[in-house]
Design a protein around this motif. Sequence first.
Motif, PDB file in Angstrom:
ATOM      1  N   GLN A  68       0.840  -1.203   0.000  1.00 30.19           N
ATOM      2  CA  GLN A  68       0.000   0.000   0.000  1.00 30.19           C
ATOM      3  C   GLN A  68       0.876   1.254   0.000  1.00 30.19           C
ATOM      4  OE1 GLN A  68      -3.540  -0.178   0.005  1.00 30.19           O
ATOM      5  NE2 GLN A  68      -3.032  -2.334  -0.360  1.00 30.19           N
ATOM      6  N   PHE A  69       0.364   2.304  -0.618  1.00 27.54           N
ATOM      7  CA  PHE A  69       1.096   3.568  -0.665  1.00 27.54           C
ATOM      8  C   PHE A  69       0.511   4.545   0.351  1.00 27.54           C
ATOM      9  CE2 PHE A  69       1.772   1.685  -4.814  1.00 27.54           C
ATOM     10  CZ  PHE A  69       3.130   1.889  -5.019  1.00 27.54           C
ATOM     11  N   TYR A  70       1.423   5.328   0.949  1.00 28.81           N
ATOM     12  CA  TYR A  70       1.032   6.339   1.941  1.00 28.81           C
ATOM     13  C   TYR A  70       1.839   7.602   1.669  1.00 28.81           C
ATOM     14  CZ  TYR A  70      -0.692   2.115   4.152  1.00 28.81           C
ATOM     15  OH  TYR A  70      -1.335   0.926   4.396  1.00 28.81           O
ATOM     16  N   ALA A  71       1.244   8.751   1.936  1.00 27.41           N
ATOM     17  CA  ALA A  71       1.917  10.015   1.642  1.00 27.41           C
ATOM     18  C   ALA A  71       1.790  10.959   2.832  1.00 27.41           C
ATOM     19  CB  ALA A  71       1.307  10.653   0.398  1.00 27.41           C
ATOM     20  N   ILE A  72       2.941  11.452   3.304  1.00 27.28           N
ATOM     21  CA  ILE A  72       2.959  12.464   4.359  1.00 27.28           C
ATOM     22  C   ILE A  72       3.902  13.587   3.932  1.00 27.28           C
ATOM     23  CG2 ILE A  72       2.402  10.878   6.248  1.00 27.28           C
ATOM     24  CD1 ILE A  72       5.383  10.831   6.986  1.00 27.28           C
ATOM     25  N   GLU A  73       3.702  14.767   4.504  1.00 31.02           N
ATOM     26  CA  GLU A  73       4.614  15.859   4.195  1.00 31.02           C
ATOM     27  C   GLU A  73       6.012  15.484   4.695  1.00 31.02           C
ATOM     28  OE1 GLU A  73       3.429  19.708   5.618  1.00 31.02           O
ATOM     29  OE2 GLU A  73       4.920  20.732   4.378  1.00 31.02           O
ATOM     30  N   ASP A  74       7.027  15.863   3.901  1.00 25.30           N
ATOM     31  CA  ASP A  74       8.397  15.501   4.265  1.00 25.30           C
ATOM     32  C   ASP A  74       8.978  16.517   5.235  1.00 25.30           C
ATOM     33  OD1 ASP A  74      10.817  14.234   4.391  1.00 25.30           O
ATOM     34  OD2 ASP A  74      11.573  15.113   2.522  1.00 25.30           O
ATOM     35  N   VAL A  75       8.329  16.655   6.368  1.00 25.89           N
ATOM     36  CA  VAL A  75       8.819  17.617   7.360  1.00 25.89           C
ATOM     37  C   VAL A  75       8.444  17.124   8.763  1.00 25.89           C
ATOM     38  CG1 VAL A  75       6.734  19.058   7.216  1.00 25.89           C
ATOM     39  CG2 VAL A  75       8.871  20.059   8.011  1.00 25.89           C
ATOM     40  N   CYS A  76       9.440  17.138   9.644  1.00 25.02           N
ATOM     41  CA  CYS A  76       9.183  16.767  11.028  1.00 25.02           C
ATOM     42  C   CYS A  76       8.566  17.965  11.746  1.00 25.02           C
ATOM     43  CB  CYS A  76      10.488  16.363  11.701  1.00 25.02           C
ATOM     44  SG  CYS A  76      10.286  15.971  13.448  1.00 25.02           S
ATOM     45  N   THR A  77       7.509  17.726  12.500  1.00 24.21           N
ATOM     46  CA  THR A  77       6.822  18.832  13.180  1.00 24.21           C
ATOM     47  C   THR A  77       7.588  19.322  14.405  1.00 24.21           C
ATOM     48  OG1 THR A  77       5.503  17.271  14.458  1.00 24.21           O
ATOM     49  CG2 THR A  77       4.534  18.112  12.406  1.00 24.21           C
ATOM     50  N   HIS A  78       8.661  18.628  14.770  1.00 24.69           N
ATOM     51  CA  HIS A  78       9.451  19.122  15.911  1.00 24.69           C
ATOM     52  C   HIS A  78      10.298  20.322  15.507  1.00 24.69           C
ATOM     53  CE1 HIS A  78      13.164  18.976  18.541  1.00 24.69           C
ATOM     54  NE2 HIS A  78      12.197  19.400  19.323  1.00 24.69           N
ATOM     55  N   GLY A 116      11.467  20.678  11.808  1.00 17.34           N
ATOM     56  CA  GLY A 116      11.559  20.851  10.365  1.00 17.34           C
ATOM     57  C   GLY A 116      12.487  19.921   9.613  1.00 17.34           C
ATOM     58  N   ALA A 117      12.996  18.866  10.242  1.00 18.25           N
ATOM     59  CA  ALA A 117      13.875  17.941   9.520  1.00 18.25           C
ATOM     60  C   ALA A 117      13.111  17.249   8.385  1.00 18.25           C
ATOM     61  CB  ALA A 117      14.425  16.888  10.471  1.00 18.25           C
ATOM     62  N   GLU A 118      13.874  16.795   7.387  1.00 25.66           N
ATOM     63  CA  GLU A 118      13.268  16.009   6.301  1.00 25.66           C
ATOM     64  C   GLU A 118      13.039  14.606   6.843  1.00 25.66           C
ATOM     65  OE1 GLU A 118      16.167  16.529   3.260  1.00 25.66           O
ATOM     66  OE2 GLU A 118      15.452  18.531   2.752  1.00 25.66           O
ATOM     67  N   ILE A 119      11.799  14.333   7.160  1.00 26.72           N
ATOM     68  CA  ILE A 119      11.485  13.104   7.884  1.00 26.72           C
ATOM     69  C   ILE A 119      11.780  11.850   7.051  1.00 26.72           C
ATOM     70  CG2 ILE A 119       9.037  13.019   7.216  1.00 26.72           C
ATOM     71  CD1 ILE A 119      10.385  12.252  10.718  1.00 26.72           C
ATOM     72  N   ALA A 120      11.676  11.962   5.731  1.00 28.94           N
ATOM     73  CA  ALA A 120      11.868  10.776   4.892  1.00 28.94           C
ATOM     74  C   ALA A 120      13.281  10.236   4.957  1.00 28.94           C
ATOM     75  CB  ALA A 120      11.499  11.094   3.449  1.00 28.94           C
ATOM     76  N   SER A 121      14.242  11.068   5.409  1.00 28.01           N
ATOM     77  CA  SER A 121      15.609  10.572   5.496  1.00 28.01           C
ATOM     78  C   SER A 121      15.848   9.804   6.793  1.00 28.01           C
ATOM     79  CB  SER A 121      16.610  11.723   5.361  1.00 28.01           C
ATOM     80  OG  SER A 121      16.405  12.671   6.398  1.00 28.01           O
ATOM     81  N   GLY A 122      14.822   9.656   7.607  1.00 31.84           N
ATOM     82  CA  GLY A 122      14.929   8.866   8.824  1.00 31.84           C
ATOM     83  C   GLY A 122      14.791   7.384   8.548  1.00 31.84           C
ATOM     84  N   LYS A 123      14.803   6.615   9.628  1.00 32.32           N
ATOM     85  CA  LYS A 123      14.738   5.153   9.505  1.00 32.32           C
ATOM     86  C   LYS A 123      13.291   4.690   9.614  1.00 32.32           C
ATOM     87  CE  LYS A 123      16.966   1.035  11.303  1.00 32.32           C
ATOM     88  NZ  LYS A 123      16.620   0.334  12.524  1.00 32.32           N
ATOM     89  N   LEU A 124      12.901   3.821   8.688  1.00 30.82           N
ATOM     90  CA  LEU A 124      11.558   3.250   8.727  1.00 30.82           C
ATOM     91  C   LEU A 124      11.585   1.976   9.564  1.00 30.82           C
ATOM     92  CD1 LEU A 124       8.680   3.610   7.500  1.00 30.82           C
ATOM     93  CD2 LEU A 124       9.400   2.023   5.696  1.00 30.82           C
ATOM     94  N   ILE A 172       8.206   6.023  11.084  1.00 32.99           N
ATOM     95  CA  ILE A 172       9.444   6.657  10.637  1.00 32.99           C
ATOM     96  C   ILE A 172      10.050   7.388  11.833  1.00 32.99           C
ATOM     97  CG2 ILE A 172       8.261   8.755   9.801  1.00 32.99           C
ATOM     98  CD1 ILE A 172      11.046   7.284   7.771  1.00 32.99           C
ATOM     99  N   VAL A 173      11.361   7.240  11.982  1.00 36.21           N
ATOM    100  CA  VAL A 173      12.076   7.854  13.103  1.00 36.21           C
ATOM    101  C   VAL A 173      12.846   9.051  12.566  1.00 36.21           C
ATOM    102  CG1 VAL A 173      13.738   7.487  14.953  1.00 36.21           C
ATOM    103  CG2 VAL A 173      12.325   5.577  14.145  1.00 36.21           C
ATOM    104  N   CYS A 174      12.592  10.225  13.139  1.00 35.37           N
ATOM    105  CA  CYS A 174      13.257  11.439  12.664  1.00 35.37           C
ATOM    106  C   CYS A 174      14.771  11.322  12.859  1.00 35.37           C
ATOM    107  CB  CYS A 174      12.734  12.662  13.408  1.00 35.37           C
ATOM    108  SG  CYS A 174      13.524  14.183  12.825  1.00 35.37           S
ATOM    109  N   PRO A 175      15.543  11.671  11.812  1.00 31.63           N
ATOM    110  CA  PRO A 175      16.993  11.532  11.911  1.00 31.63           C
ATOM    111  C   PRO A 175      17.635  12.550  12.842  1.00 31.63           C
ATOM    112  CG  PRO A 175      16.396  12.586   9.844  1.00 31.63           C
ATOM    113  CD  PRO A 175      15.107  12.163  10.508  1.00 31.63           C
ATOM    114  N   ARG A 176      16.928  13.602  13.209  1.00 29.51           N
ATOM    115  CA  ARG A 176      17.574  14.643  14.029  1.00 29.51           C
ATOM    116  C   ARG A 176      17.453  14.380  15.514  1.00 29.51           C
ATOM    117  NH1 ARG A 176      16.225  20.446  12.230  1.00 29.51           N
ATOM    118  NH2 ARG A 176      17.514  20.883  14.019  1.00 29.51           N
ATOM    119  N   HIS A 177      16.253  14.201  16.036  1.00 30.03           N
ATOM    120  CA  HIS A 177      16.115  14.041  17.490  1.00 30.03           C
ATOM    121  C   HIS A 177      15.278  12.831  17.878  1.00 30.03           C
ATOM    122  CE1 HIS A 177      16.263  18.496  16.591  1.00 30.03           C
ATOM    123  NE2 HIS A 177      17.415  18.291  17.192  1.00 30.03           N
ATOM    124  N   GLY A 178      14.902  12.002  16.903  1.00 26.06           N
ATOM    125  CA  GLY A 178      14.298  10.718  17.227  1.00 26.06           C
ATOM    126  C   GLY A 178      12.796  10.672  17.425  1.00 26.06           C
TER     127      GLY A 178
END
Length: 106
Positions: free
Chosen positions: A36-46, A48-56, A61-67
């Motif tokens: 299945q496909f899912y779409a979210i904005e590529d921005v962490c609400t904490h 502003g990190a690019e959330i897609a570069s985190g670990k799935l 998805i885990v934010c690469p900046r502060h978790g």
Amino acid sequence: MSDWINVIDQNALADGEHVVVDVDGTDVAVFKIEGQFYAIEDVCTHDGAEIASGKLEGCEIVCPRHGARFCVKTGAVKAPPAYEDIDCFPVRIENGKVQVRDNRWD
Ligand code: FES
């Protein structure tokens, strides 16, 4: 009413992969999970990190900046230091294309 935007071919991603696409000027991370496909904005609400570069991990998805953690299926925040959900967009398959619509201002 916003338009559906073709973003990728239906077969472009394997399970667990993602791509970041432009939808009407917004960076949107499109994930494929269990077919299945899912779409979210590529921005962490904490912060502003690019959330897609985190670990799935599963469907989170885990934010690469502060978790902070978010559900990729809904954008819902699952762990601090973020406390607001990420915007989530409707997705459909049409003629072999994955389409996303930014309906936030409809
Ligand atoms: S920017 Fe994502 S947790 Fe801080």
